[in-house]
Design an enzyme around this catalytic site. Structure first.
Site, PDB file in Angstrom:
ATOM      1  N   LYS A 194     -55.088  33.289  68.269  1.00 41.60           N
ATOM      2  CA  LYS A 194     -55.240  33.797  69.632  1.00 41.60           C
ATOM      3  C   LYS A 194     -55.740  32.737  70.615  1.00 41.60           C
ATOM      4  CE  LYS A 194     -59.550  36.317  68.797  1.00 41.60           C
ATOM      5  NZ  LYS A 194     -60.530  35.294  69.126  1.00 41.60           N
ATOM      6  N   ARG A 206     -64.822  43.124  72.349  1.00 43.80           N
ATOM      7  CA  ARG A 206     -64.780  43.155  70.890  1.00 43.80           C
ATOM      8  C   ARG A 206     -65.288  44.465  70.327  1.00 43.80           C
ATOM      9  NH1 ARG A 206     -64.812  37.347  69.691  1.00 43.80           N
ATOM     10  NH2 ARG A 206     -64.721  36.957  67.475  1.00 43.80           N
ATOM     11  N   ARG A 232     -59.608  25.614  57.929  1.00 45.63           N
ATOM     12  CA  ARG A 232     -59.872  25.156  59.288  1.00 45.63           C
ATOM     13  C   ARG A 232     -60.996  24.105  59.297  1.00 45.63           C
ATOM     14  NH1 ARG A 232     -59.853  29.978  63.589  1.00 45.63           N
ATOM     15  NH2 ARG A 232     -61.917  30.475  62.857  1.00 45.63           N
ATOM     16  N   ARG A 286     -66.810  24.969  60.193  1.00 47.86           N
ATOM     17  CA  ARG A 286     -67.778  25.780  60.949  1.00 47.86           C
ATOM     18  C   ARG A 286     -68.517  26.681  59.966  1.00 47.86           C
ATOM     19  NH1 ARG A 286     -64.066  28.486  65.597  1.00 47.86           N
ATOM     20  NH2 ARG A 286     -65.278  30.276  64.953  1.00 47.86           N
ATOM     21  N   ARG A 309     -66.713  38.770  59.201  1.00 51.44           N
ATOM     22  CA  ARG A 309     -66.042  38.785  60.505  1.00 51.44           C
ATOM     23  C   ARG A 309     -64.750  39.594  60.457  1.00 51.44           C
ATOM     24  NH1 ARG A 309     -65.139  32.852  61.464  1.00 51.44           N
ATOM     25  NH2 ARG A 309     -64.794  33.190  63.665  1.00 51.44           N
TER      26      ARG A 309
END
Ligand code: AMP
Length: 213
Positions: free
Chosen positions: A13, A88, A123, A156, A167
């Site tokens: 996104k 959210r 990532r 991260r 998450r």
């Protein structure tokens, strides 16, 4: 054109929001980026947000809502914006609704969970310039180093396995239901996000252009 883009972590996104913003010359507002900037600058907000984000939890609504309200009040947003990572949960949807900024379209990127986990665990981000990489899809030229500034690539904290699961569960439990709200308003468009970046972008643009009429 005032847009919202929905999609779980690693659905692409952020990438699509940037491309859409540049295509239509509108402002890209990513609440995640705002928090991360504050964390790297060591501001008071960054200090509060850091611990919450690293655990994979959501920053409290009153803080997040205020940030978005202030950003939308800036003059450059009058030409249009795309919200990425906000709203959210239902409180944020209600808050945004009360700001009376007409939302033209809501883009929902759909990606299967196995693909998301694969993307997230690969990532990496540059610890200096914050450029994003993916060990499968956007490989750095030199292993472990940023192509732009040779900074060290790191994972991260919120991309580590425990935080990933939390998450994605938060997303499934809270955020997805918000789509119903926008579906009822007739502004929701669903896009298959499990395709190459350029194909996803093409589908979004043709859907936005055709739904204008
Ligand atoms: P993102 O880059 O959108 O995945 O956001 C990274 C993290 O920032 C999230 O996991 C949350 O901890 C926090 N965050 C971003 N947007 C929001 C929001 N709208 N409400 C609460 N927390 C948020």
């Amino acid at each position: 054109m005032n847009l919202i883009i929905f999609g779980p972590q690693a659905s692409g996104k952020g990438t699509q929001a940037e491309k859409i913003a540049s295509n239509y010359q509108i402002i890209h507002i990513s609440t995640g980026d705002i928090f991360r900037n504050n964390i790297s600058k060591g501001t008071e907000l960054g200090r509060i947000a850091k611990e919450i984000i690293n655990k994979g939890n959501l920053v409290p609504d009153d803080i997040t809502n205020k940030i978005v309200e202030n950003r939308l009040a800036q003059k450059d947003c009058d030409k249009g914006f795309i919200l990425d990572g906000y709203p959210r949960n239902y409180h944020q949807v209600e808050f945004l609704d009360k700001l009376h900024r007409k939302i033209t379209r809501v883009i929902n990127l759909d990606v299967p969970r196995e693909e998301l986990i694969k993307r997230i665990s690969n990532r990496r981000v540059c610890s200096d310039c914050k450029a994003n990489y993916n060990l499968i899809y956007i490989k750095p030229k030199k292993q472990g180093l940023c192509d732009e500034c040779e900074g060290t690539l790191v994972q991260r904290d919120d991309d580590k396995p425990k935080a990933i699961e939390k998450r994605l569960n938060i997303y499934d439990n809270q955020t997805k239901q918000l789509l119903d709200f926008y579906q009822k308003k007739g502004v929701l468009i669903n896009i298959n996000g499990d395709q190459p970046i350029e194909k996803v972008f093409k589908d979004i643009i043709s859907s936005l252009n055709s739904s204008k009429h």
